[in-house]
Motif scaffolding. Structure first.
Motif, PDB file in Angstrom:
ATOM      1  N   ASN A 166      10.098 -15.763  62.606  1.00 12.45           N
ATOM      2  CA  ASN A 166       9.866 -17.155  62.217  1.00 12.45           C
ATOM      3  C   ASN A 166      10.228 -17.278  60.744  1.00 12.45           C
ATOM      4  O   ASN A 166       9.504 -16.818  59.865  1.00 12.45           O
ATOM      5  N   LEU A 167      11.356 -17.898  60.463  1.00 10.24           N
ATOM      6  CA  LEU A 167      11.876 -17.951  59.099  1.00 10.24           C
ATOM      7  C   LEU A 167      11.612 -19.280  58.399  1.00 10.24           C
ATOM      8  O   LEU A 167      12.140 -19.531  57.309  1.00 10.24           O
ATOM      9  N   ASN A 168      10.800 -20.123  59.006  1.00  7.65           N
ATOM     10  CA  ASN A 168      10.406 -21.381  58.370  1.00  7.65           C
ATOM     11  C   ASN A 168       9.177 -21.123  57.488  1.00  7.65           C
ATOM     12  O   ASN A 168       8.122 -20.732  57.995  1.00  7.65           O
ATOM     13  N   LEU A 169       9.330 -21.333  56.215  1.00 10.65           N
ATOM     14  CA  LEU A 169       8.253 -21.018  55.275  1.00 10.65           C
ATOM     15  C   LEU A 169       7.261 -22.171  55.154  1.00 10.65           C
ATOM     16  O   LEU A 169       7.653 -23.315  54.902  1.00 10.65           O
ATOM     17  N   SER A 170       5.986 -21.862  55.308  1.00  7.98           N
ATOM     18  CA  SER A 170       4.932 -22.855  55.053  1.00  7.98           C
ATOM     19  C   SER A 170       4.474 -22.787  53.598  1.00  7.98           C
ATOM     20  O   SER A 170       3.900 -23.746  53.075  1.00  7.98           O
ATOM     21  N   GLU A 171       4.728 -21.654  52.955  1.00  8.42           N
ATOM     22  CA  GLU A 171       4.389 -21.469  51.545  1.00  8.42           C
ATOM     23  C   GLU A 171       5.186 -20.295  50.993  1.00  8.42           C
ATOM     24  O   GLU A 171       5.593 -19.407  51.743  1.00  8.42           O
ATOM     25  N   CYS A 172       5.426 -20.328  49.698  1.00 14.61           N
ATOM     26  CA  CYS A 172       6.069 -19.214  49.013  1.00 14.61           C
ATOM     27  C   CYS A 172       5.431 -19.090  47.632  1.00 14.61           C
ATOM     28  O   CYS A 172       5.283 -20.092  46.922  1.00 14.61           O
ATOM     29  N   GLU A 173       5.023 -17.867  47.278  1.00 12.09           N
ATOM     30  CA  GLU A 173       4.399 -17.626  45.985  1.00 12.09           C
ATOM     31  C   GLU A 173       5.072 -16.446  45.297  1.00 12.09           C
ATOM     32  O   GLU A 173       5.532 -15.518  45.962  1.00 12.09           O
ATOM     33  N   VAL A 174       5.090 -16.491  43.982  1.00 10.91           N
ATOM     34  CA  VAL A 174       5.608 -15.374  43.191  1.00 10.91           C
ATOM     35  C   VAL A 174       4.536 -14.986  42.175  1.00 10.91           C
ATOM     36  O   VAL A 174       4.026 -15.839  41.438  1.00 10.91           O
ATOM     37  N   TYR A 175       4.198 -13.694  42.164  1.00 10.20           N
ATOM     38  CA  TYR A 175       3.172 -13.166  41.273  1.00 10.20           C
ATOM     39  C   TYR A 175       3.788 -12.201  40.274  1.00 10.20           C
ATOM     40  O   TYR A 175       4.605 -11.352  40.643  1.00 10.20           O
ATOM     41  N   LYS A 176       3.403 -12.336  39.035  1.00 10.46           N
ATOM     42  CA  LYS A 176       3.768 -11.363  38.012  1.00 10.46           C
ATOM     43  C   LYS A 176       2.876 -10.140  38.196  1.00 10.46           C
ATOM     44  O   LYS A 176       1.664 -10.266  38.366  1.00 10.46           O
ATOM     45  N   VAL A 177       3.463  -8.962  38.173  1.00  8.25           N
ATOM     46  CA  VAL A 177       2.719  -7.716  38.328  1.00  8.25           C
ATOM     47  C   VAL A 177       2.446  -7.147  36.943  1.00  8.25           C
ATOM     48  O   VAL A 177       3.370  -6.852  36.185  1.00  8.25           O
ATOM     49  N   GLU A 178       1.171  -7.012  36.611  1.00 11.87           N
ATOM     50  CA  GLU A 178       0.787  -6.543  35.281  1.00 11.87           C
ATOM     51  C   GLU A 178      -0.021  -5.258  35.395  1.00 11.87           C
ATOM     52  O   GLU A 178      -0.961  -5.183  36.191  1.00 11.87           O
ATOM     53  N   GLU A 179       0.336  -4.280  34.597  1.00 16.83           N
ATOM     54  CA  GLU A 179      -0.394  -3.015  34.618  1.00 16.83           C
ATOM     55  C   GLU A 179      -1.736  -3.172  33.903  1.00 16.83           C
ATOM     56  O   GLU A 179      -1.860  -3.914  32.937  1.00 16.83           O
ATOM     57  N   PHE A 180      -2.735  -2.466  34.424  1.00 17.54           N
ATOM     58  CA  PHE A 180      -4.021  -2.447  33.751  1.00 17.54           C
ATOM     59  C   PHE A 180      -3.934  -1.566  32.514  1.00 17.54           C
ATOM     60  O   PHE A 180      -3.360  -0.487  32.550  1.00 17.54           O
ATOM     61  N   ILE A 181      -4.510  -2.072  31.453  1.00 16.92           N
ATOM     62  CA  ILE A 181      -4.661  -1.250  30.249  1.00 16.92           C
ATOM     63  C   ILE A 181      -6.127  -0.831  30.197  1.00 16.92           C
ATOM     64  O   ILE A 181      -7.014  -1.675  30.064  1.00 16.92           O
ATOM     65  N   THR A 182      -6.365   0.438  30.350  1.00 20.57           N
ATOM     66  CA  THR A 182      -7.743   0.930  30.320  1.00 20.57           C
ATOM     67  C   THR A 182      -8.092   1.389  28.915  1.00 20.57           C
ATOM     68  O   THR A 182      -7.246   1.910  28.182  1.00 20.57           O
ATOM     69  N   LEU A 183      -9.321   1.168  28.540  1.00 24.09           N
ATOM     70  CA  LEU A 183      -9.777   1.530  27.208  1.00 24.09           C
ATOM     71  C   LEU A 183     -10.088   3.016  27.134  1.00 24.09           C
ATOM     72  O   LEU A 183     -10.581   3.609  28.092  1.00 24.09           O
ATOM     73  N   GLU A 184      -9.783   3.624  25.995  1.00 26.45           N
ATOM     74  CA  GLU A 184     -10.118   5.038  25.814  1.00 26.45           C
ATOM     75  C   GLU A 184     -11.632   5.246  25.833  1.00 26.45           C
ATOM     76  O   GLU A 184     -12.124   6.261  26.301  1.00 26.45           O
ATOM     77  N   LYS A 185     -12.327   4.223  25.352  1.00 31.15           N
ATOM     78  CA  LYS A 185     -13.785   4.287  25.313  1.00 31.15           C
ATOM     79  C   LYS A 185     -14.332   2.942  25.790  1.00 31.15           C
ATOM     80  O   LYS A 185     -13.849   1.891  25.378  1.00 31.15           O
ATOM     81  N   PRO A 186     -15.328   2.933  26.700  1.00 34.69           N
ATOM     82  CA  PRO A 186     -15.897   1.663  27.169  1.00 34.69           C
ATOM     83  C   PRO A 186     -16.390   0.820  26.001  1.00 34.69           C
ATOM     84  O   PRO A 186     -16.927   1.353  25.019  1.00 34.69           O
ATOM     85  N   TRP A 187     -16.206  -0.496  26.088  1.00 32.04           N
ATOM     86  CA  TRP A 187     -16.631  -1.352  24.982  1.00 32.04           C
ATOM     87  C   TRP A 187     -18.138  -1.617  25.003  1.00 32.04           C
ATOM     88  O   TRP A 187     -18.681  -2.234  24.075  1.00 32.04           O
ATOM     89  N   ARG A 188     -18.806  -1.129  26.022  1.00 33.41           N
ATOM     90  CA  ARG A 188     -20.270  -1.167  26.044  1.00 33.41           C
ATOM     91  C   ARG A 188     -20.748  -0.045  26.956  1.00 33.41           C
ATOM     92  O   ARG A 188     -20.164   0.193  28.014  1.00 33.41           O
ATOM     93  N   THR A 189     -21.795   0.640  26.533  1.00 36.20           N
ATOM     94  CA  THR A 189     -22.311   1.761  27.323  1.00 36.20           C
ATOM     95  C   THR A 189     -23.381   1.265  28.286  1.00 36.20           C
ATOM     96  O   THR A 189     -24.280   0.507  27.904  1.00 36.20           O
TER      97      THR A 189
END
Length: 462
Positions: A166-189
């Motif tokens: 079924n090639l009739n589209l009811s919706e089409c979305e495009v998402y930017k893929v972003e990498e997670f940046i993890t902190l070296e140390k948690p900002w709260r313990t």
């Protein structure tokens, strides 16, 4: 996943701020992220909002880096493709080399990934088409809501399995893929242990206001419509009830579900005695002065003049000397702490009018000397890495960035911002969720004590 923003790459005469609700479910987003590793998705383009147009797709999505493109059809198939390279209409007619490209089909079970087999021709650029993968698969062919599917030369996929032919589209979305940046140390313990949960609960159960004439600390919940004010009380109440419950009316309506002033006590168990904290729920904030909670009503609430179950009227706020208002007000009737409840997903898209209203409210609260903090809700929706494990909340650079943004917007220090996850879909309690919620309550009680200390100090001076 957040409700998303903007039409940033269109010509200036057509730019406008848009709010887009992703069609992808949390489960489907999680499936896609499992193909890619530690990433989050940010919605850039939605055909039902921006039109089924390859031209507009390129205006919005070109030079955005890695993207996931998702097609939906009326047969219920969810399918599409990923490229780690830029779309770029300036390269019209050219192929793009991409070793990491793939097509996919999402299913409840056994979602399928189809890797590229012809790397140099993984992606093709065509100015009148949407995402174009080799010569095999296209979303929005020739500026229409049609997909093209010719498996074999660049990707080896089964068309019936992928989209049911079924090639009739009811919706089409495009998402930017972003990498997670993890902190070296948690900002709260924070300690994620059952014992810590028990300690927090016991501290709240034993809490008493520092002024003996006040039986309960009154915490006022303020926030935009849909931020999760009522859900916050329900979630806290659930912990002490021992199961997920819903006493305060909550929902996801575009206008405030709360229309009355309500104060809710938290009970220690179903038949237990009320704890020494009361949560006061208000009408949600909306942009216009004549919509949502009125600033004059807020002032009356803070001073203790608004009676229980008072029905808010944005066009006619309650006057302190009006019939029906509480004329005689004691310290125990006043608000002792204000908690601004903010949806983490919407921090970056709050309108100027709403920010101005929040600033005016914050000024009024400050003038009355009431301590204020911010509760950031829906951290799991804002950051899939946190959704996978709530213990990542203080290691997520994204959540810290949102907290810093709120800090700047409202003029509150980071120490006054607490992230939480309300109970929404769950039917059973979860330890990590409880620890965040209970930690937020502890901060509210500490802030209420600051208020009582100021009152006591003022009394000594007088």
């Amino acid at each position: 996943m957040c409700n998303l923003v903007f039409f940033s790459r269109l010509p200036s005469e057509t730019k406008e701020i848009l709010t887009m609700n992703p069609k992808l479910t949390k489960y489907q987003e999680k499936q896609l992220c499992s193909f890619l590793g530690k990433v989050k998705l940010r919605l850039l383009y939605k055909a039902s909002v921006h039109t089924f147009s390859g031209t507009v797709f390129h205006q919005i999505c070109d030079n955005q880096g890695p993207t996931i493109s998702v097609g939906y059809n009326s047969s219920g198939f969810v399918f599409g493709g990923y490229t780690s390279k830029d779309h770029d209409v300036a390269k019209n007619g050219q192929f793009i080399h991409d070793d990491n490209a793939f097509l996919f089909s999402l299913k409840l079970k056994n979602s399928v990934k189809y890797p590229v087999i012809n790397f140099p021709n993984a992606v093709k650029i065509h100015h009148n088409c949407g995402p174009f993968f080799g010569d095999d698969f296209v979303l929005m062919y020739d500026n229409t809501a049609i997909a093209v599917s010719k498996p074999g030369s660049h990707y080896n996929f089964n068309a019936a399995e992928m989209h049911g032919n079924n090639l009739n589209l009811s919706e089409c979305e495009v998402y930017k893929v972003e990498e997670f940046i993890t902190l070296e140390k948690p900002w709260r313990t924070i300690l994620w242990e059952t014992e810590r949960r028990a300690e927090l609960m016991e501290s709240i159960k034993l809490y008493k206001p520092t002024i003996s004439s006040v039986g309960q600390a009154r915490v006022l919940l303020i926030g935009p419509v849909g931020s999760g004010k009522s859900s916050l009380f329900n979630s806290i109440n659930s912990i002490f009830r021992g199961h997920v419950t819903s006493q305060a009316i909550s929902g996801s309506s575009g206008t405030s579900v709360t229309i009355q002033f309500r104060s809710y006590s938290v009970k220690d168990g179903r038949n237990g005695k009320p704890l020494s904290v009361v949560f006061c729920d208000t009408m949600g904030l909306e942009e216009g002065r004549d919509a949502g909670l009125h600033e004059d009503d807020l002032s009356s609430i803070l001073k203790g003049h608004v009676p229980e179950r008072y029905k808010f009227n944005p066009l006619a706020p309650l006057q302190a000397d009006a019939q029906g208002s509480q004329q005689t007000v004691e310290l125990q009737d006043r608000i002792h702490c204000v908690a601004y409840v903010m949806d983490t997903c919407k921090v970056s898209v709050m309108s100027t009018k709403l920010l101005e209203k929040l600033a005016a409210i914050r000024k009024s609260v400050t003038l009355l000397g009431v301590p204020q903090l911010v509760v950031l809700t829906k951290v799991d929706e804002a950051c899939p890495w946190v959704a996978d494990d709530l213990r990542n909340v203080y290691e997520s650079q994204y959540i810290k960035t949102k907290a810093q943004e709120v800090s700047c917007q409202l003029g509150v220090p980071m120490s006054c911002i607490v992230p939480v996850k309300n109970y929404s879909e769950e039917v059973e309690l979860e330890m990590n969720c409880d620890i965040l919620l209970l930690s937020a309550v502890i901060q509210m009680l500490r802030f209420a004590d600051n208020y009582f200390d100021d009152v006591s100090d003022q009394g000594k001076q007088d």
